[in-house]
Enzyme design. Structure first.
Site, PDB file in Angstrom:
ATOM      1  N   TYR A 115       0.827  -1.207   0.000  1.00 26.66           N
ATOM      2  CA  TYR A 115       0.000   0.000   0.000  1.00 26.66           C
ATOM      3  C   TYR A 115       0.863   1.260   0.000  1.00 26.66           C
ATOM      4  CZ  TYR A 115      -3.840  -3.161   1.481  1.00 26.66           C
ATOM      5  OH  TYR A 115      -4.769  -4.168   1.583  1.00 26.66           O
ATOM      6  N   LYS A 159       6.515 -13.492   4.381  1.00 35.37           N
ATOM      7  CA  LYS A 159       6.588 -14.427   3.250  1.00 35.37           C
ATOM      8  C   LYS A 159       8.009 -14.315   2.685  1.00 35.37           C
ATOM      9  CE  LYS A 159       4.253 -17.286   0.633  1.00 35.37           C
ATOM     10  NZ  LYS A 159       3.750 -18.577   1.098  1.00 35.37           N
ATOM     11  N   ASP A 218      -8.931  -9.329   9.302  1.00 37.29           N
ATOM     12  CA  ASP A 218     -10.312  -9.660   8.925  1.00 37.29           C
ATOM     13  C   ASP A 218     -10.580 -11.148   9.184  1.00 37.29           C
ATOM     14  OD1 ASP A 218     -10.627  -7.023   7.972  1.00 37.29           O
ATOM     15  OD2 ASP A 218     -11.838  -7.665   6.273  1.00 37.29           O
TER      16      ASP A 218
HETATM   17 MG    MG Z   1      -9.390  -4.257   5.752  1.00 40.14          MG
END
Ligand code: MG
Ligand code: NAI
Length: 321
Positions: A115, A159, A218
């Site tokens: 991001y 990762k 989430d």
């Molecule tokens: Mg989210």
């Protein structure tokens, strides 16, 4: 006087934020609230979802209470929340997951990774650059390590077997943990997603890069009853923003059924940040008592509306003060 900027956003942000704000006002009458508009409506009207003056308003606050903003998957539109996180340099996204047999804190690097905002579209391909810097990794590690030290241990979600950028992240985090005397292990993020759901007791503080933390949190909501239960803090050196982990939930918006717990617990985190743990505890305990009394929104199997749940918490706050 404490100044709190309120960004309701849209969708269920408009329903859960007023509930959280009323509860904040009840425990702290000295808070002065002011509203800030961001999002799609503003974009359509002015061509910008979040302008310079919006950022200046947010900077002037002691803390920000944020709801949710719908982000259309349109290459011409930049996520408002990403803009705010970058502009206010809110580098640590802290997501506690608490429930029966579960006490985990996900500390997500919040300004770079996938991001980073460095991306472009060509006719036949589109590119997003994943940036992991030593400085960015060091500062998130320096946030996570003392937290892990005050609790139990640290897991570095990564990762690094595939991504060079994560080799640097793991190197920096494990070095910082060793320096801080924190018990630390590393775990590949895909396996970690499953293991966290199967054995939450194995985890305490998890530090990870931006998108991995987004997805992991989430998924972890499954452990505590869903997305309506997860609060979060976005912390920088100078500013802080508090918001539910969930989005604008257009599928249930406007029906008075959204669970406001995540927003209310985010307000409790805001109180903690203001240096008022006593008021934060009053709010958290009020929510616990209401849930234990069986008052729940439909996502938790109950019949209470968003506003009715909020009113019940307000009553409990009145008793707890
Ligand atoms: Mg989210
Ligand atoms: P979402 O979190 O809004 O919803 C996912 C599912 O969880 C939906 O079925 C929704 O009904 C349910 N849910 C979420 N919060 C709930 C609550 N408080 N009570 C009961 N049920 C709840 O994620 P989705 O659907 O992927 O995204 C919707 C929009 O929100 C998108 O435009 C997305 O970009 C935006 N979004 C905004 C965020 C923010 O502003 N911080 C964060 C995540 C998504």
């Amino acid at each position: 006087m404490v100044k709190v900027a309120v960004v309701e956003g849209d969708g269920i942000g408009r329903e859960v934020v007023p509930v959280a704000r009323d509860i904040l006002a009840a425990v702290r009458p000295d808070i002065e609230f002011f509203d800030v508009e961001v999002g799609y409506g503003r974009w359509e009207r002015t061509g910008s979802a979040c302008g310079e003056e919006t950022i200046a308003d947010l900077r002037s606050a002691d803390a920000i209470l944020f709801g949710a903003v719908t982000t259309p998957p349109d290459p011409g539109y930049r996520s408002v929340l990403l803009q705010i996180r970058h502009a206010l340099d809110l580098y640590a996204n802290v997501r506690p997951i608490r429930g029966e047999g579960v006490d985990v804190v996900i500390v997500r690097e919040n300004t770079e990774g996938l991001y980073s905002g460095i991306e472009w579209t060509e006719p036949d391909r589109a590119c997003t650059v994943r940036v992991v810097s030593r400085r960015g990794s060091e500062r998130i590690a320096r946030y996570a390590c003392p937290l892990a030290k005050s609790r139990r241990h640290l897991t570095v979600g990564n990762k690094a077997n595939v991504l060079k950028s994560d080799c640097l992240f793991v190197e920096v985090c494990t070095a910082e943990a060793a320096r801080a005397g924190v018990s630390c292990r590393t775990s590949y993020i895909d396996a970690l997603c499953l293991d966290l759901l199967m054995h939450p007791d194995r985890y305490d503080v998890i530090v990870t890069t931006n998108i991995f933390g987004d997805i992991l949190s989430d998924a972890a909501a499954y452990l505590v009853g869903g997305l309506g239960m997860l609060p979060s803090a976005n912390i920088g050196e100078r500013h802080a923003l508090f918001e539910p982990v969930h989005g604008s939930a257009p599928d249930i918006a406007g029906k008075n059924v959204a669970n406001p717990v995540a927003a209310i617990q985010s307000a409790a985190m805001l109180l903690e940040h203001l240096g008022d743990p006593a008021s934060a505890a009053v709010v958290e305990e009020a929510v616990d008592r209401v849930l234990r009394a069986g008052i729940r929104t439909p996502d938790l199997g109950g019949v209470a509306g968003t506003r009715e749940f909020g009113a019940a918490v307000l009553r409990e706050v009145g008793r707890g003060k």
